[in-house]
Design a protein around this motif. Structure first.
Motif, PDB file in Angstrom:
ATOM      1  N   VAL A 214       0.843  -1.208   0.000  1.00 32.28           N
ATOM      2  CA  VAL A 214       0.000   0.000   0.000  1.00 32.28           C
ATOM      3  C   VAL A 214       0.871   1.248   0.000  1.00 32.28           C
ATOM      4  CG1 VAL A 214      -1.635   1.348   1.384  1.00 32.28           C
ATOM      5  CG2 VAL A 214      -1.998  -1.105   1.082  1.00 32.28           C
ATOM      6  N   SER A 215       1.938   1.218   0.822  1.00 31.85           N
ATOM      7  CA  SER A 215       2.850   2.371   0.885  1.00 31.85           C
ATOM      8  C   SER A 215       3.488   2.636  -0.474  1.00 31.85           C
ATOM      9  CB  SER A 215       3.942   2.126   1.931  1.00 31.85           C
ATOM     10  OG  SER A 215       3.390   1.996   3.222  1.00 31.85           O
ATOM     11  N   TYR A 216       3.928   1.576  -1.141  1.00 32.99           N
ATOM     12  CA  TYR A 216       4.612   1.770  -2.414  1.00 32.99           C
ATOM     13  C   TYR A 216       3.653   2.080  -3.562  1.00 32.99           C
ATOM     14  CZ  TYR A 216       9.345   1.120  -0.937  1.00 32.99           C
ATOM     15  OH  TYR A 216      10.576   1.317  -0.346  1.00 32.99           O
ATOM     16  N   CYS A 217       2.409   1.682  -3.446  1.00 36.66           N
ATOM     17  CA  CYS A 217       1.404   2.125  -4.433  1.00 36.66           C
ATOM     18  C   CYS A 217       1.198   3.636  -4.327  1.00 36.66           C
ATOM     19  CB  CYS A 217       0.076   1.400  -4.194  1.00 36.66           C
ATOM     20  SG  CYS A 217       0.066  -0.318  -4.748  1.00 36.66           S
ATOM     21  N   ALA A 218       1.129   4.136  -3.088  1.00 37.45           N
ATOM     22  CA  ALA A 218       0.995   5.582  -2.886  1.00 37.45           C
ATOM     23  C   ALA A 218       2.244   6.315  -3.359  1.00 37.45           C
ATOM     24  CB  ALA A 218       0.741   5.872  -1.403  1.00 37.45           C
ATOM     25  N   ILE A 219       3.422   5.727  -3.093  1.00 38.51           N
ATOM     26  CA  ILE A 219       4.678   6.331  -3.553  1.00 38.51           C
ATOM     27  C   ILE A 219       4.722   6.376  -5.077  1.00 38.51           C
ATOM     28  CG2 ILE A 219       7.163   5.936  -3.705  1.00 38.51           C
ATOM     29  CD1 ILE A 219       7.043   4.898  -0.811  1.00 38.51           C
ATOM     30  N   ALA A 220       4.303   5.295  -5.730  1.00 35.77           N
ATOM     31  CA  ALA A 220       4.308   5.242  -7.201  1.00 35.77           C
ATOM     32  C   ALA A 220       3.402   6.322  -7.787  1.00 35.77           C
ATOM     33  CB  ALA A 220       3.870   3.859  -7.671  1.00 35.77           C
ATOM     34  N   ARG A 221       2.225   6.513  -7.196  1.00 34.82           N
ATOM     35  CA  ARG A 221       1.315   7.561  -7.679  1.00 34.82           C
ATOM     36  C   ARG A 221       1.941   8.943  -7.519  1.00 34.82           C
ATOM     37  NH1 ARG A 221      -2.761   4.414  -5.089  1.00 34.82           N
ATOM     38  NH2 ARG A 221      -2.732   5.851  -3.308  1.00 34.82           N
ATOM     39  N   ALA A 222       2.607   9.151  -6.373  1.00 36.20           N
ATOM     40  CA  ALA A 222       3.245  10.451  -6.134  1.00 36.20           C
ATOM     41  C   ALA A 222       4.385  10.691  -7.110  1.00 36.20           C
ATOM     42  CB  ALA A 222       3.761  10.508  -4.689  1.00 36.20           C
ATOM     43  N   VAL A 223       5.158   9.654  -7.406  1.00 33.19           N
ATOM     44  CA  VAL A 223       6.276   9.791  -8.341  1.00 33.19           C
ATOM     45  C   VAL A 223       5.770  10.096  -9.750  1.00 33.19           C
ATOM     46  CG1 VAL A 223       8.136   8.526  -9.480  1.00 33.19           C
ATOM     47  CG2 VAL A 223       7.863   8.350  -7.013  1.00 33.19           C
ATOM     48  N   LEU A 224       4.698   9.438 -10.161  1.00 34.59           N
ATOM     49  CA  LEU A 224       4.162   9.643 -11.509  1.00 34.59           C
ATOM     50  C   LEU A 224       3.585  11.050 -11.696  1.00 34.59           C
ATOM     51  CD1 LEU A 224       2.437   6.182 -12.119  1.00 34.59           C
ATOM     52  CD2 LEU A 224       4.558   7.041 -13.155  1.00 34.59           C
ATOM     53  N   ARG A 225       3.240  11.705 -10.579  1.00 33.98           N
ATOM     54  CA  ARG A 225       2.702  13.074 -10.682  1.00 33.98           C
ATOM     55  C   ARG A 225       3.813  14.115 -10.868  1.00 33.98           C
ATOM     56  NH1 ARG A 225      -1.213  11.411  -6.629  1.00 33.98           N
ATOM     57  NH2 ARG A 225       0.142  12.263  -4.992  1.00 33.98           N
ATOM     58  N   ILE A 226       5.061  13.701 -10.681  1.00 34.18           N
ATOM     59  CA  ILE A 226       6.184  14.625 -10.872  1.00 34.18           C
ATOM     60  C   ILE A 226       6.389  14.855 -12.371  1.00 34.18           C
ATOM     61  CG2 ILE A 226       8.658  14.981 -10.491  1.00 34.18           C
ATOM     62  CD1 ILE A 226       8.428  13.202  -8.014  1.00 34.18           C
ATOM     63  N   ASN A 227       6.519  16.109 -12.766  1.00 35.17           N
ATOM     64  CA  ASN A 227       6.563  16.438 -14.195  1.00 35.17           C
ATOM     65  C   ASN A 227       7.864  16.014 -14.862  1.00 35.17           C
ATOM     66  OD1 ASN A 227       4.001  17.621 -14.171  1.00 35.17           O
ATOM     67  ND2 ASN A 227       4.822  19.574 -13.426  1.00 35.17           N
ATOM     68  N   SER A 228       9.002  16.312 -14.262  1.00 38.60           N
ATOM     69  CA  SER A 228      10.282  16.045 -14.918  1.00 38.60           C
ATOM     70  C   SER A 228      10.734  14.603 -14.715  1.00 38.60           C
ATOM     71  CB  SER A 228      11.359  16.990 -14.382  1.00 38.60           C
ATOM     72  OG  SER A 228      11.655  16.697 -13.030  1.00 38.60           O
ATOM     73  N   ALA A 229      11.350  14.040 -15.753  1.00 31.53           N
ATOM     74  CA  ALA A 229      11.872  12.673 -15.663  1.00 31.53           C
ATOM     75  C   ALA A 229      13.004  12.591 -14.642  1.00 31.53           C
ATOM     76  CB  ALA A 229      12.365  12.216 -17.032  1.00 31.53           C
ATOM     77  N   LYS A 230      13.821  13.650 -14.579  1.00 28.43           N
ATOM     78  CA  LYS A 230      14.923  13.684 -13.616  1.00 28.43           C
ATOM     79  C   LYS A 230      14.392  13.673 -12.186  1.00 28.43           C
ATOM     80  CE  LYS A 230      19.087  16.276 -12.379  1.00 28.43           C
ATOM     81  NZ  LYS A 230      19.919  17.482 -12.674  1.00 28.43           N
ATOM     82  N   GLY A 231      13.325  14.426 -11.967  1.00 31.55           N
ATOM     83  CA  GLY A 231      12.720  14.471 -10.632  1.00 31.55           C
ATOM     84  C   GLY A 231      12.127  13.139 -10.235  1.00 31.55           C
ATOM     85  N   ARG A 232      11.483  12.456 -11.203  1.00 34.19           N
ATOM     86  CA  ARG A 232      10.913  11.144 -10.923  1.00 34.19           C
ATOM     87  C   ARG A 232      12.009  10.144 -10.579  1.00 34.19           C
ATOM     88  NH1 ARG A 232       7.476  12.471 -15.344  1.00 34.19           N
ATOM     89  NH2 ARG A 232       8.807  11.279 -16.759  1.00 34.19           N
ATOM     90  N   LYS A 233      13.109  10.193 -11.361  1.00 30.84           N
ATOM     91  CA  LYS A 233      14.220   9.263 -11.118  1.00 30.84           C
ATOM     92  C   LYS A 233      14.853   9.503  -9.765  1.00 30.84           C
ATOM     93  CE  LYS A 233      18.594   7.690 -13.117  1.00 30.84           C
ATOM     94  NZ  LYS A 233      19.580   7.868 -14.227  1.00 30.84           N
ATOM     95  N   LYS A 234      15.055  10.776  -9.413  1.00 29.28           N
ATOM     96  CA  LYS A 234      15.678  11.107  -8.132  1.00 29.28           C
ATOM     97  C   LYS A 234      14.790  10.690  -6.964  1.00 29.28           C
ATOM     98  CE  LYS A 234      17.654  14.950  -5.510  1.00 29.28           C
ATOM     99  NZ  LYS A 234      17.936  16.427  -5.501  1.00 29.28           N
ATOM    100  N   THR A 235      13.495  10.930  -7.069  1.00 33.02           N
ATOM    101  CA  THR A 235      12.573  10.586  -5.982  1.00 33.02           C
ATOM    102  C   THR A 235      12.465   9.082  -5.811  1.00 33.02           C
ATOM    103  OG1 THR A 235      11.287  12.586  -6.429  1.00 33.02           O
ATOM    104  CG2 THR A 235      10.226  10.870  -5.113  1.00 33.02           C
ATOM    105  N   PHE A 236      12.319   8.368  -6.920  1.00 31.15           N
ATOM    106  CA  PHE A 236      12.210   6.917  -6.816  1.00 31.15           C
ATOM    107  C   PHE A 236      13.524   6.305  -6.346  1.00 31.15           C
ATOM    108  CE2 PHE A 236      12.229   2.555  -8.521  1.00 31.15           C
ATOM    109  CZ  PHE A 236      11.070   2.086  -7.914  1.00 31.15           C
ATOM    110  N   GLY A 237      14.647   6.973  -6.666  1.00 28.21           N
ATOM    111  CA  GLY A 237      15.950   6.468  -6.238  1.00 28.21           C
ATOM    112  C   GLY A 237      16.093   6.395  -4.722  1.00 28.21           C
ATOM    113  N   THR A 238      15.374   7.265  -4.003  1.00 31.14           N
ATOM    114  CA  THR A 238      15.442   7.233  -2.537  1.00 31.14           C
ATOM    115  C   THR A 238      14.738   6.008  -1.958  1.00 31.14           C
ATOM    116  OG1 THR A 238      13.398   8.542  -2.281  1.00 31.14           O
ATOM    117  CG2 THR A 238      15.469   9.759  -2.473  1.00 31.14           C
ATOM    118  N   CYS A 239      13.898   5.355  -2.783  1.00 29.15           N
ATOM    119  CA  CYS A 239      13.128   4.199  -2.298  1.00 29.15           C
ATOM    120  C   CYS A 239      13.577   2.877  -2.918  1.00 29.15           C
ATOM    121  CB  CYS A 239      11.642   4.382  -2.614  1.00 29.15           C
ATOM    122  SG  CYS A 239      10.948   5.941  -2.077  1.00 29.15           S
TER     123      CYS A 239
END
Length: 312
Positions: A214-239
């Protein structure tokens, strides 16, 4: 708690049905144990000595590393002895102690990985409130809950298991003392023990895993809402490191504790159990150091080297 009808010693069969494999397994287990000791000790030292790693994420990670050190030390020395020695015996007291500590630490790790998933959820989904939600006091309380739950699980599960009437042949078809193996060794009615084990597996494996998902489903939704690909990669990299550790850990646990009751599944489950018990504690520090730039930078600072500009 002690079963008076139990034999003085148990025979840990381990992988004795594959005699040509035992020497190879000895080398693999010994190497994995050394990696576990060095890798997890390094993470603990970095988390304590480097001020930049004094954060909730690394507080939880250092607890995970300490837990893995204790977890493997509980049974690996005995396992190495049995892989080398044809006797393969363990005393009833030694088996009881190993059983208690192994179950307690295994349960603690299930809860701790869930706590770490919650930490990543707040960091990604509620970044502005992270410092106020995940404060040091809460971190200590969550870790204390994980350790206490592991202790309670052992106190509840182990005594009924040790009171079972064990068969005279004394042969445990496993490489360490575990509840499922001791239940199979019993010559009496094990209905209560099997129900107890099934209920605890659901509460301490399925429920925590569900919370992680459940936590990672919420994290995935939050990451997909990030506009830049670099931002998505950096955010997902922390997890990503934690997600890999969780995937490896729970895949092994499910293969061991939720396997069907047949001889073939038990044989395959023994190898999954070996990976769960020996492989995951050695892989955890590798995953966190190889995929985590902050840990790599802290290691370079510990060695007195300048930071690699490519990691900035």
């Amino acid at each position: 708690m002690v079963n008076q009808s139990s034999p003085v010693d148990f025979l840990l069969l381990g992988f004795s049905e594959y005699p040509g494999l035992e020497r190879t397994l000895f080398i693999i287990v010994f190497t994995s144990y050394l990696l576990t000791l060095m890798g997890n000790t390094l993470i603990i030292l970095l988390s304590v000595l480097d001020p930049r790693l004094h954060s909730p994420m690394y507080f939880f990670l250092s607890n995970l590393s300490f837990l893995d050190l204790c977890f493997t030390t509980t049974f690996v020395p005995q396992m190495l002895l049995n892989l080398w020695d044809p006797k393969k015996t363990i005393s009833f007291l030694g088996c009881s102690v190993q059983l208690f500590i192994f179950m307690s630490l295994g349960t603690t790790e299930c809860i701790l990985l869930t706590v770490m998933a919650f930490d990543r959820y707040v960091a990604v989904c509620q970044p502005l409130h992270y410092a106020t939600v995940i404060h040091p006091r809460l971190c200590r309380q969550l870790v204390a809950v994980a350790w206490v739950m592991g202790l309670v699980q052992s106190i509840v599960q182990i005594p009924p298991t040790l009171r079972l009437p064990f068969c005279p042949h004394r042969k445990i078809d496993d490489f360490l003392c575990e509840v499922p193996s001791l239940i199979r060794l019993s010559c009496g009615d094990t209905t209560f023990n099997e129900i107890q084990l099934a209920v605890s597996s659901v509460i301490l494996v399925v429920v925590p895993l569900s919370l992680v998902l459940v936590s990672y489903c919420a994290i995935a939704r939050a990451v997909l809402r990030i506009n830049s690909a670099k931002g998505r990669k950096k955010t997902f990299g922390t997890c990503s490191s934690h997600l890999m550790v969780v995937t490896i850990f729970y895949s092994s646990v499910i293969a061991v504790y939720l396997q069907p009751k047949n001889r073939y599944a038990q044989k395959i489950g023994k190898f999954f159990g070996l990976f769960y018990a020996v492989g995951t504690p050695s892989l955890n520090p590798l995953i966190y150091t190889l995929r985590n730039k902050e840990v790599k930078r802290a290691f370079r600072r510990l060695l007195g080297k300048d930071e690699d500009p490519r990691e900035s």
